[in-house]
Every structure is written in structure tokens, then in C-alpha cells.
Motif scaffolding. Structure first.
Motif, short mmCIF file in Angstrom:
data_model
loop_
_atom_site.label_atom_id
_atom_site.label_comp_id
_atom_site.label_asym_id
_atom_site.label_seq_id
_atom_site.Cartn_x
_atom_site.Cartn_y
_atom_site.Cartn_z
N VAL A 1 4.63 47.91 65.37
CA VAL A 1 4.59 47.61 64.06
C VAL A 1 4.78 45.70 63.82
O VAL A 1 5.25 45.11 64.37
N GLY A 2 3.85 45.75 62.80
CA GLY A 2 3.94 44.24 62.65
C GLY A 2 2.81 43.75 61.39
O GLY A 2 1.89 44.69 60.85
N ALA A 3 2.67 42.60 60.94
CA ALA A 3 1.71 42.24 60.09
C ALA A 3 0.39 42.32 60.79
O ALA A 3 0.31 42.29 62.11
N PRO A 4 -0.65 42.55 60.00
CA PRO A 4 -2.06 42.85 60.44
C PRO A 4 -2.64 41.81 61.32
O PRO A 4 -2.92 42.08 62.39
N ALA A 5 -2.17 40.46 60.89
CA ALA A 5 -2.68 39.33 61.83
C ALA A 5 -1.91 39.25 63.25
O ALA A 5 -2.39 39.09 64.32
N GLU A 6 -0.66 39.80 63.18
CA GLU A 6 0.08 39.55 64.50
C GLU A 6 -0.38 40.82 65.43
O GLU A 6 -0.64 40.82 66.63
N VAL A 7 -0.68 42.05 64.78
CA VAL A 7 -1.03 43.10 65.48
C VAL A 7 -2.31 42.90 66.15
O VAL A 7 -2.82 43.25 67.23
N ALA A 8 -3.24 42.29 65.22
CA ALA A 8 -4.75 41.92 65.90
C ALA A 8 -4.60 40.91 66.97
O ALA A 8 -5.73 41.18 67.78
N ALA A 9 -3.72 40.17 66.66
CA ALA A 9 -3.75 38.89 67.79
C ALA A 9 -3.17 39.35 69.10
O ALA A 9 -3.38 38.84 70.14
#
Length: 323
Positions: free
Chosen positions: A210-218
Motif C-alpha cells: 500500500v502506498g502513494a502511486p509514485a512510491e509503489v511504482a518506484a
């Protein structure tokens, strides 16, 4: 009850078990491989499948309420509308079922059709609408009831790419003004990156990330998410290693150099990918590699051929397997 936090702890048979929190005004994208339980999660909140646990919206457990009292709006994939009703009557249906007068329900429905730019289609039935028009009606129908929770189950599936883009922009505009909670099931990274405030990743029957989109993508923690954002992902004990396909060198012989990470396996597919050729190699795990068409031809790369893949240690991102 718009403006209340949703705190859910759900178990849907043997399909999915998920605990999560969604804040008022938030769009939570739900992603994961086929069979991960994404649609089951939404259908549980809507009352369409058997579920145990709780889904507290503020102090009220949605699961304890009769389905008609949950103030939940659901948009299915595939533009599912009532075929015998006009676009106007489809949008007004929920309000009429709630006991609103025809005049009031029709007025609200016309307003929503106007907001989606399809007011002139009010008198048409679903068979007279294009896929994009029908899905606009379906979304308007869900929003017209002023739901506390809006559930969107892959709303862009089956639409042409240009229609998807236009509808994504329109939906994003309406979601910014939506005071309730929106859960968006999607298989497209673009949806998660452009529409969502946070991402909930389901995998193997549970919550993987679970996380912000940018964090999950990174820092993806599942192969599915890594593929969505175009990264290779390798589990190395308590550590994850992520790197781009263009950082991979393909060779027919084992590469030299102690600074390189390396894998070996047969080519599964060879396909054009923009200006490059993309390989999928069963290297345990499956890995992607991009190279020029000239290099692919020179090496004679075809499905089934064994190749070596390598990348510099400095070209990878390392992070803990569990955040």
C-alpha cells in the motif's frame, strides 16, 4: 455520511483477505494479477458476494446494513445498463428506488448527463449508445445517488484507447470534486498513476503493498506491479532488486566482470516495443530486456534460444522486501 473514513477488514471466502483504510475524498486504486480478488473486494462492499469482517464508514458498519441502505455506487466493466430504460431513466434509477419523486430524480439525472456532455442522449436506450457513451451513463448513474463510497470495477475495459483517454480525463475531474471515497479496480498503470491518491496491491489472496502511486511504482514488491510499471524485479533474500529492461545486456555467452549481476534462460517471446525489440526471458525469474533490432538480428534471437542476461550492480535499485 460523506466525509467519513472507511476502515475495512474483509474476508471473501477463499478468494481474498484484506485490511485497509481509505480517507474521505481519496481515490484508492486496487491493482493485482487476475484472480487476486480485486473485483471480489468491491463486490463485497456492494453486498454482491458473501463476506465476513467489517467495513466501518465512520461508526457505521456497511456490512451490517441492507444493501439498499449502504449508499454505495458501483460501476461495472462492460457498460452494464438496464437495456429497457433510456439513458435518463438509467441515471435516475437509483434515486427513484430511494423514493425520490420522478421530477426530482429526472432533474438530477439531466444534470449529471450534462456534466458528462451527453445531455442530448437522454432519450436513447443502451443499444443506441457507443461504448464510451454507455460508460459515461453508467458512471453518471453511480454518482447521481451521491454515494458515500464509489466502486469502479475496471471502468475503461473494452473501450477504444482514444475513448479511454477522454473518459479517464472526465472521470478524474469528477473524482476531484467527489467528497466520498472511491475505490478503483484497474489493470492499467496509467489509471493508478493519474487518478489515484494511493494504491492497494493485492496478490496471492492478500494485501502485498500500500502506498502513494509514485512510491509503489518506484519500489514494486510484486512481479505484477513491476510489469505494470515496466521494471524487472528480482527477490534476493530480504532484499528486492529492480531495474529497467534497457539496463540489461543480452549475450550468447556468460558475461565477464564481477560487477555484473547475471541470469541465464530461454527466450520466451521476441516482440517490437517502440523503437526497440523486447525479450521476455524465463531466467528464474522472468526478465525483460530491450535491445536494438540490429543487435537482435546479429545475435539471432528467437524464442527458445538460451541467452545470458546481465546488468551492472550500479544500474539496479535495492530496497527491503517488505516496507
Amino acid at each position: 455520511m460523506s466525509g467519513a473514513r472507511l476502515t475495512a477488514d474483509l474476508r471473501v471466502a477463499d478468494r481474498v483477505e484484506a485490511s485497509f483504510v481509505a480517507e474521505p475524498g481519496e481515490v484508492l486504486a486496487v491493482i493485482g494479477p487476475n484472480g487476486a480478488g480485486k473485483s471480489s473486494l468491491l463486490h463485497a462492499l456492494a453486498g454482491l458476494v458473501d463476506v465476513t469482517g467489517t467495513a466501518l464508514l465512520g461508526d457505521t458498519d456497511l456490512l451490517a446494513l441492507p444493501v439498499r441502505e449502504r449508499r454505495v455506487g458501483l460501476v461495472f466493466q462492460g457498460q452494464l445498463l438496464f437495456p429497457h430504460l433510456t439513458a435518463l431513466d438509467n441515471v435516475a434509477f437509483g434515486l427513484r428506488a430511494r423514493g425520490e419523486s420522478r421530477a426530482r430524480a429526472d432533474a438530477v439525472a439531466r444534470d449529471w448527463l450534462e456534466r458528462f456532455g451527453i445531455a442530448e442522449l437522454a432519450g436513447r436506450r443502451p443499444r443506441e449508445l457507443s461504448g464510451g457513451q454507455a460508460q459515461r451513463v453508467a458512471i453518471a448513474r453511480a454518482l447521481a445517488t451521491d454515494p458515500d463510497v464509489l466502486l469502479l470495477d475496471e471502468p475503461f475495459t473494452g473501450l477504444d484507447v482514444s475513448v479511454q483517454m477522454a473518459l479517464r480525463i472526465e472521470l478524474g475531474r469528477h473524482l476531484r470534486d467527489f467528497a466520498g471515497i472511491a475505490l478503483l479496480v484497474t489493470h492499467d498503470a496509467i489509471d493508478a498513476l493519474t487518478l489515484a491518491d494511493r494504491v492497494l496491491v493485492l496478490d496471492d489472496g492478500g494485501v502485498a503493498q500500500v502506498g502513494a502511486p509514485a512510491e509503489v511504482a518506484a519500489e514494486p514488491r510484486t512481479p505484477h506491479v513491476a510489469r505494470l510499471v515496466g521494471l524487472n524485479l528480482v527477490a534476493d533474500g530480504e532484499e528486492m532488486i529492480a531495474f529497467t529492461p534497457d539496463a540489461v545486456v543480452v549475450s550468447l555467452h556468460e558475461p565477464e566482470g564481477s560487477t555484473r549481476l547475471r541470469w541465464r534462460g530461454p527466450i520466451a517471446t521476441v516482440a517490437p516495443h517502440g523503437d526497440v525489440v523486447r525479450l521476455l526471458v524465463h531466467a528464474g525469474p522472468d526478465l525483460l530486456a530491450d535491445l536494438t533490432p540490429a543487435a537482435a538480428t546479429e545475435l539471432g534471437l528467437l524464442p527458445g534460444r538460451e541467452v545470458w542476461l546481465s546488468t551492472k550492480a550500479t544500474a539496479v535499485s535495492r530496497y527491503p522486501a517488505r516496507g
